[in-house]
Design an enzyme around this catalytic site. Sequence first.
Site, short mmCIF file in Angstrom:
data_model
loop_
_atom_site.label_atom_id
_atom_site.label_comp_id
_atom_site.label_asym_id
_atom_site.label_seq_id
_atom_site.Cartn_x
_atom_site.Cartn_y
_atom_site.Cartn_z
N GLU A 72 7.45 1.75 -0.06
CA GLU A 72 7.15 2.75 -1.24
C GLU A 72 8.16 2.70 -2.13
O GLU A 72 7.92 3.18 -3.46
CB GLU A 72 7.17 4.09 -0.51
N ASP A 88 5.83 2.95 4.64
CA ASP A 88 6.49 4.31 4.02
C ASP A 88 7.61 4.51 4.75
O ASP A 88 7.48 4.94 6.06
CB ASP A 88 5.29 5.19 4.17
N ILE A 90 9.67 7.02 4.83
CA ILE A 90 9.62 8.21 5.32
C ILE A 90 8.42 8.94 4.49
O ILE A 90 8.72 9.24 3.26
CB ILE A 90 10.90 9.17 4.69
N ASP A 91 7.38 9.11 5.43
CA ASP A 91 6.10 9.90 4.73
C ASP A 91 6.29 11.42 5.13
O ASP A 91 6.59 11.67 6.35
CB ASP A 91 5.04 9.13 5.56
N THR A 93 8.35 13.14 2.62
CA THR A 93 9.84 13.26 2.02
C THR A 93 10.30 14.78 1.93
O THR A 93 11.16 15.11 2.05
CB THR A 93 9.98 12.55 0.99
N ASP A 215 0.81 4.99 2.41
CA ASP A 215 0.51 6.51 3.29
C ASP A 215 -0.55 6.40 4.36
O ASP A 215 -0.34 7.17 5.26
CB ASP A 215 0.22 7.49 2.07
C1 IPD Z 1 3.11 12.41 0.62
C2 IPD Z 1 2.58 12.85 1.75
C3 IPD Z 1 1.70 14.22 1.59
C4 IPD Z 1 0.42 13.58 0.86
C5 IPD Z 1 0.87 13.09 -0.26
C6 IPD Z 1 2.01 11.75 -0.12
P1 IPD Z 1 5.36 10.96 0.45
O1 IPD Z 1 3.87 11.13 0.77
O2 IPD Z 1 2.04 12.06 2.60
O3 IPD Z 1 1.35 14.74 2.77
O4 IPD Z 1 -0.14 14.84 0.52
O5 IPD Z 1 -0.26 12.57 -1.31
O6 IPD Z 1 2.37 11.31 -1.42
O7 IPD Z 1 5.71 11.17 -1.04
O8 IPD Z 1 5.88 12.13 1.48
O9 IPD Z 1 5.87 9.85 0.93
#
Ligand code: IPD
Length: 267
Positions: A72, A88, A90-91, A93, A215
Amino acid sequence: MTPTEPSELLELAVTLARQAGELARNTRVEAIGRVTTKSTATDVVTAADKAAERLVVEALSAIRPADTVLGEEGGESPGGSGTRWILDPIDGTVNYLYGLPHYAVSLAVEVDGVVVAGVVHNPVTGEEWTAVRGEGAFRNWEPIRCSQVTELGQTLIATGFGYAADRRAHQARVLAEVLPRVRDLRRNGAASLDLCWAADGRLDAYYEKGLSLWDHAAGALICAEAGLVVSGLRGAPAGPDMVLAAPRGVYDALHALLVDLDADAGP
Ligand code: IPD
């Protein structure tokens, strides 16, 4: 020879996801003091997102130099082996930033364009979901199955929102029509964990427009291996326009509703 056996790839993915997760958890206080933004002012990147990704990329380039890594925060590194790691670091963040214990490292492995193994690791709870294609889905190495719900009105769904205002406005319009037709909605803030929670029945179903591959690559495999139908809309595969994961018993109804609402259209 470098192993390409999916179970061996999963073993390495799990080791790296745990190391990256430990780094993120242990460095949070310092890392959230060093935040930058990406696509919009609310799309944040902390020093830990970058450090956790660096850890995985450096380990992979030492152990498997011919593989590609799509991360990412760093884009795609060159490879050539036909094996690609999708990360990813940290999903969730924003959850990480606020100290909400709901974020994860998501790491999937693709061989010749097919995701064959994946892990989603929450370093705060220690929960870890894994799958190898064709071999079922697991939480902390116990087999899991999705819910058996058959009525849309009894379905607990999760979704998420993008970072751009116009996309959010579209997502909110869709949600306003979905919400009266389902049991309830959860917005937990980490797509990979939403998918894993659907895989083990803590949620019934999940949909979101606008996800990136990192994601959903690991979570979508885990869902499919737990019995959910995973797709986009109108015959498309899961992708940036839509990721829908639903148990067979409500898939058609939820898919039809999202098509009616043009959930995959708009910004
Ligand atoms: C996000 C999270 C969030 C989702 C967003 C993503 P990130 O990823 O997964 O739940 O609704 O579309 O972008 O930015 O925390 O890696």
